[in-house]
Design a protein around this motif. Structure first.
Motif, PDB file in Angstrom:
ATOM      1  N   ILE A  86      29.393 -13.307  54.439  1.00  0.00           N
ATOM      2  CA  ILE A  86      30.317 -12.298  53.906  1.00  0.00           C
ATOM      3  C   ILE A  86      30.201 -10.953  54.632  1.00  0.00           C
ATOM      4  N   PRO A  87      28.991 -10.450  54.939  1.00  0.00           N
ATOM      5  CA  PRO A  87      28.946  -9.192  55.709  1.00  0.00           C
ATOM      6  C   PRO A  87      29.632  -9.307  57.078  1.00  0.00           C
ATOM      7  N   GLY A  88      29.584 -10.470  57.679  1.00  0.00           N
ATOM      8  CA  GLY A  88      30.285 -10.684  58.940  1.00  0.00           C
ATOM      9  C   GLY A  88      31.788 -10.637  58.791  1.00  0.00           C
ATOM     10  N   PHE A  92      26.821 -14.517  59.969  1.00  0.00           N
ATOM     11  CA  PHE A  92      26.322 -13.551  58.992  1.00  0.00           C
ATOM     12  C   PHE A  92      26.925 -13.702  57.597  1.00  0.00           C
ATOM     13  N   VAL A 104      35.630  -2.878  58.285  1.00  0.00           N
ATOM     14  CA  VAL A 104      35.287  -1.489  57.959  1.00  0.00           C
ATOM     15  C   VAL A 104      35.108  -0.680  59.245  1.00  0.00           C
ATOM     16  N   TRP A 144      35.440 -12.721  65.523  1.00  0.00           N
ATOM     17  CA  TRP A 144      35.321 -12.423  64.096  1.00  0.00           C
ATOM     18  C   TRP A 144      34.895 -13.687  63.332  1.00  0.00           C
ATOM     19  N   TYR A 197      33.412  -8.505  56.373  1.00  0.00           N
ATOM     20  CA  TYR A 197      33.947  -7.180  56.065  1.00  0.00           C
ATOM     21  C   TYR A 197      33.404  -6.050  56.929  1.00  0.00           C
ATOM     22  N   ILE A 198      32.248  -6.174  57.548  1.00  0.00           N
ATOM     23  CA  ILE A 198      31.709  -5.097  58.392  1.00  0.00           C
ATOM     24  C   ILE A 198      32.623  -4.817  59.598  1.00  0.00           C
ATOM     25  N   SER A 212      31.288 -14.199  63.882  1.00  0.00           N
ATOM     26  CA  SER A 212      30.540 -13.253  63.057  1.00  0.00           C
ATOM     27  C   SER A 212      30.428 -13.755  61.620  1.00  0.00           C
ATOM     28  N   ILE A 213      31.518 -14.301  61.098  1.00  0.00           N
ATOM     29  CA  ILE A 213      31.496 -14.847  59.736  1.00  0.00           C
ATOM     30  C   ILE A 213      30.556 -16.044  59.659  1.00  0.00           C
TER      31      ILE A 213
END
Length: 72
Positions: free
Chosen positions: A48-50, A46, A56, A39, A52-53, A42-43
């Motif tokens: 901010i999208p990394g 990417f 979600v 995670w 919260y995606i 990912s942050i």
């Protein structure tokens, strides 16, 4: 006894533990640490999208887990 006193040091070496197995809790901690690292990667890649995606995407899995827990 002082801080420099070596009388309470053990002579056991962890080099002898080559065949040590990971317990169930060890596997859980390893998987949680791996998920946190993924995670974080990912942050970093990417932004901010990394952040919260993946959260979600985890909603259906967590919802299913809650339904299964509530049904007993």
């Amino acid at each position: 006894m002082s801080l420099a006193d070596a009388s309470d040091l053990t002579t056991h070496s962890h080099a002898d533990d080559h065949g040590a197995e990971i317990t169930g809790a060890g596997w859980v901690y390893t998987i949680v640490a791996l998920l946190v690292v993924l995670w974080g990667t990912s942050i970093a890649l990417f932004g901010i999208p990394g952040l919260y995606i993946p959260a979600v995407g985890a909603v259906p899995v967590i919802f299913l887990a809650l339904v299964l827990i509530s049904r007993g």
